[in-house]
Design an enzyme around this catalytic site. Structure first.
Site, PDB file in Angstrom:
ATOM      1  N   TYR A 100      13.909   6.629  10.967  1.00 39.94           N
ATOM      2  CA  TYR A 100      12.564   7.005  10.423  1.00 39.94           C
ATOM      3  C   TYR A 100      11.645   7.991  10.875  1.00 39.94           C
ATOM      4  O   TYR A 100      11.626   8.184  12.076  1.00 39.94           O
ATOM      5  CB  TYR A 100      11.881   5.588  10.310  1.00 39.94           C
ATOM      6  CG  TYR A 100      12.176   4.610   9.272  1.00 39.94           C
ATOM      7  CD1 TYR A 100      13.399   4.872   8.433  1.00 39.94           C
ATOM      8  CD2 TYR A 100      11.720   3.266   9.447  1.00 39.94           C
ATOM      9  CE1 TYR A 100      13.912   3.736   7.696  1.00 39.94           C
ATOM     10  CE2 TYR A 100      12.275   2.228   8.609  1.00 39.94           C
ATOM     11  CZ  TYR A 100      13.333   2.515   7.834  1.00 39.94           C
ATOM     12  OH  TYR A 100      13.779   1.316   6.838  1.00 39.94           O
ATOM     13  N   LEU A 157       8.536  -0.325  -9.880  1.00 38.93           N
ATOM     14  CA  LEU A 157       7.949  -1.593 -10.537  1.00 38.93           C
ATOM     15  C   LEU A 157       6.450  -1.495 -10.476  1.00 38.93           C
ATOM     16  O   LEU A 157       5.872  -2.750 -10.956  1.00 38.93           O
ATOM     17  CB  LEU A 157       8.550  -2.843  -9.958  1.00 38.93           C
ATOM     18  CG  LEU A 157       9.975  -3.042 -10.232  1.00 38.93           C
ATOM     19  CD1 LEU A 157      10.594  -4.184  -9.169  1.00 38.93           C
ATOM     20  CD2 LEU A 157      10.007  -3.477 -11.494  1.00 38.93           C
TER      21      LEU A 157
END
Length: 345
Positions: free
Chosen positions: A53, A240
């Site tokens: 990351y 979403l």
């Protein structure tokens, strides 16, 4: 905030885990510290990172997420924070991580752990995870097993032996896997039991309203082997939230990183998302609250990993712990799932 036991471990983790993969790419060090302070103030005690990351991964940013966490972590009461991170597996894409030689073997695991400890400014990692299997598996949007992609792999026993040594040294406390399969769960647990090696306590896999694949077979394997689910991508890459229904807004991940969300670009996805957004609106919820409350409501979810690029998003996501879905809402959700099952596996 509720706290749940993570598998066979003695870790009591918050039902919300703060994901950090934007730290160092979309979020500055100051942003990261603000998010971490706020999340902990709200009761979060569980952080998830990875050596690769932030994402999308690149040579110039690799490891920066852990560095940001380390700048914050060394000023905290260490035993109050549960830190999870991951070792990268083999990949033709991340050539900058150990020169692309990322087999999950003794040399790579040992170096990865030592490098993560240094970046995190800590003496130990609470939960150390294999980011994806050393062996070939269909992951990140692949939809079937392709025997032509099978490759030589480090035996699971050898992997576990290395982790056993690192646990004895006190560098890691517990072991977990990520992006795993039922076969993998069973192999890891059976071999650990047979050979008195460390047993995996967790699995980190995608789970959301638009990806319920976990609940088909993995839920059974994990239940009977006592392996806890850390559900990632509960908002389906942000889809979403409904913000992409009318195009791609500026400065969102799909705008900034073209093609990065291809695993979610599937035929019935927009129809499914639109239907879930309509359910949220009907019951006076935000789409994000509906999606996160659904994931949290599943019996097999121990902790839901949230991520945010703004404080407003983080606050909305954390507020979802106050939302409990009624049977009426769940019935409507399941009706949508029946029409558009798993559009983005």
């Amino acid at each position: 905030m509720k706290y749940n036991k993570l598998g066979d471990s003695d870790l009591l983790v918050s039902e919300i885990c703060l994901g950090t993969m934007t730290f160092g790419k979309q979020n500055t060090l100051e942003d990261a510290k603000e998010q971490l302070d706020y999340a902990v103030a709200c009761g979060v005690n569980f952080l998830d990172a990875a050596e690769m990351y932030p994402v999308p991964g690149s040579a110039d940013t690799q490891g920066r997420t852990e560095e940001y966490i380390g700048e914050w972590l060394h000023q905290q009461q260490r035993d109050k924070i549960i830190v999870a991170t991951k070792v990268a597996g083999p990949s033709r894409h991340f050539t900058w991580i150990r020169d692309g030689k990322c087999q999950v073997d003794r040399q790579n695991i040992t170096q990865a752990v030592n490098d993560s400890l240094k970046r995190l400014k800590t003496d130990y990692i609470d939960l150390y995870q294999i980011h994806w299997p050393d062996r070939y598996t269909p992951i990140f949007g692949e939809w079937e097993y392709d025997i032509a992609k099978e490759r030589e792999t480090i035996p699971i026993v050898e992997q576990l032996e290395v982790f056993a040594d690192l646990i004895k040294e006190g560098k890691i406390r517990y072991l977990g896997v990520s992006n795993e399969t039922p076969y993998g769960i069973c192999e890891f647990t059976h071999l650990a039991q047979q050979l008195n090696l460390p047993k995996i306590v967790s699995i980190q896999n995608a789970f959301s309203l638009i990806n319920r694949i976990y609940s088909i077979h993995l839920a059974e394997a994990c239940r009977f082997h006592n392996v806890s689910l850390m559900a990632y991508s509960p908002l389906g890459f942000g889809l979403l939230t409904g913000k992409y229904l009318n195009g791609i807004p500026a400065n969102t991940r799909l705008d900034l990183f073209k093609g990065f969300g291809m695993r979610y670009d599937k035929g019935n996805m927009p129809l499914a998302v639109k239907s879930y957004v309509e359910i949220a609106e009907k019951f006076n919820l935000t789409p994000a609250q509906l999606a996160l409350a659904f994931v949290r409501s599943r019996w097999f979810v121990t902790s839901t990993i949230i991520g945010a690029t703004t404080m407003a998003q983080l606050k909305e996501n954390l507020d979802s712990i106050n939302v409990n879905l009624s049977e009426e809402i769940l019935t409507e959700i399941n009706a949508v799932h029946a029409r558009y099952p798993n559009p983005t596996p």
